[in-house]
Write an enzyme that holds these catalytic residues in place. Sequence first.
Site, mmCIF file in Angstrom:
data_model
loop_
_atom_site.group_PDB
_atom_site.id
_atom_site.type_symbol
_atom_site.label_atom_id
_atom_site.label_comp_id
_atom_site.label_asym_id
_atom_site.label_seq_id
_atom_site.Cartn_x
_atom_site.Cartn_y
_atom_site.Cartn_z
ATOM 1 N N GLU A 192 38.345 11.314 38.803
ATOM 2 C CA GLU A 192 36.941 10.864 38.706
ATOM 3 C C GLU A 192 36.507 10.785 37.237
ATOM 4 O O GLU A 192 35.370 11.078 36.885
ATOM 5 C CB GLU A 192 35.984 11.805 39.473
ATOM 6 C CG GLU A 192 36.418 12.183 40.858
ATOM 7 C CD GLU A 192 36.436 11.022 41.826
ATOM 8 O OE1 GLU A 192 36.081 9.907 41.416
ATOM 9 O OE2 GLU A 192 36.809 11.227 42.983
ATOM 10 N N GLY A 193 37.412 10.372 36.378
ATOM 11 C CA GLY A 193 37.143 10.273 34.947
ATOM 12 C C GLY A 193 37.729 11.463 34.213
ATOM 13 O O GLY A 193 37.370 12.611 34.490
ATOM 14 N N THR B 208 41.785 3.373 41.513
ATOM 15 C CA THR B 208 42.831 3.694 40.534
ATOM 16 C C THR B 208 44.149 3.019 40.885
ATOM 17 O O THR B 208 44.548 2.972 42.043
ATOM 18 C CB THR B 208 43.032 5.220 40.472
ATOM 19 O OG1 THR B 208 41.818 5.833 40.049
ATOM 20 C CG2 THR B 208 44.147 5.590 39.519
ATOM 21 N N GLN C 16 37.776 47.953 27.481
ATOM 22 C CA GLN C 16 36.883 47.028 26.779
ATOM 23 C C GLN C 16 37.337 45.578 26.884
ATOM 24 O O GLN C 16 36.517 44.675 27.087
ATOM 25 C CB GLN C 16 36.772 47.439 25.302
ATOM 26 C CG GLN C 16 36.026 48.743 25.088
ATOM 27 C CD GLN C 16 35.925 49.112 23.625
ATOM 28 O OE1 GLN C 16 36.436 48.411 22.756
ATOM 29 N NE2 GLN C 16 35.258 50.222 23.343
#
Length: 398
Positions: A375-376, A143, A291
Amino acid sequence: MATTTQARSALDPYDFLDVDGLLDDEERAIRDTVRQFVRERVLPEVGDWFEQGILPRELFGELARLGLLGMHLEGYGLPGASSVAYGIVCRELEAGDAGVRSAVSVQGSLAMYAIWRWGTEEQKEHWLPAMHAGEAIGCFGLTEPDAGSDPGSMRTHARRDGSDWVLNGAKMWITNGTIADVAVVWARTDDGSIRGFLVERGTKGFSAPEIHKKISLRASVTSELVLEDVRVPGDAVFPDVTTLRGPLSCLSEARYGIVWGSVGSARACFESALEYARERIVFGKPISAFQLTQQKLAEMALEINRASLVALHLGRMKDAGTLRPEHVSLGKMGNVRGALEVCRSARTILGANGVTLEYPVIRHMNNLESVLTYEGTHEVHTLVVGQALTGENAFGRD
């Protein structure tokens, strides 16, 4: 009826579908060893490491003694462990912190793998045993400041000068860079080829200043690599790779580890949220009895178990030799996105406590913002999967 009651009482909320029941005895032993290491060595200190922005170098030696550095590679004194075993290690390390998993991943799946896959016999024999033993640390320079998702636009240049090569350029966001003894640097040559070079620490013109002021992956060393007329000998180049196939093959290895690692981050946040929900009393009862809290916990459990099954399936495919890069892209984009959703939901259960380093949630959540990108990026993996589905290239350049 008693049998049903016993089955219910044996339910593991952290592995609801008993996905780990699909592991063999050796895989479970590896899981337990690394989980204990994380519990005893990483978790008591990682909050401080994150706050201080450090990763102790001595941790590499401790990880090496467990045999984790380059564990999935064969030959040259390396263990040759299965892909599933390596994935389990990534999961358990990232349950501690993504920075620790990243250090192991860059060492083994990027730097060591690049040498193992593309290096000469001399390069392999010199570096791989030392890197497995933690005596040498590696980093991976692909990169650049202006070339991340489009590595074909890299500006780092290598030219021949007699029998040597001279490198000029810069790499950015490089894990382990400042502490690395050797950097795998990818550069474009005069004929347009993409070549890989081994640049050793201390080489004239080569520096690796650390990047500071990060809010993510703080328990990790992140660096810039600067190359100013860096001269390396002819035997420092990988001989048989001249295209992006070289670095991209390494990235696929690292992305596979992320598919597993993100499950570890999600699980750690879920565990923290469930424990907190059971203990936090509001309006006279634990919030786990409400809930809306139960809905959040159920959705989190669903995501973690889905991601666990995806990771294990991809691991079995990798061991069988049927895994494709597109499969890894699907796993990374789904598991990292899901892990982020789990972490964010866990943060809401913890309320204000969710933003402190007394709990792991905000640390994992911040880390995953980097994991989503490196990494993408999520977008790039989406297009990789889209191209595999349609046959059409939606990237900006054919």
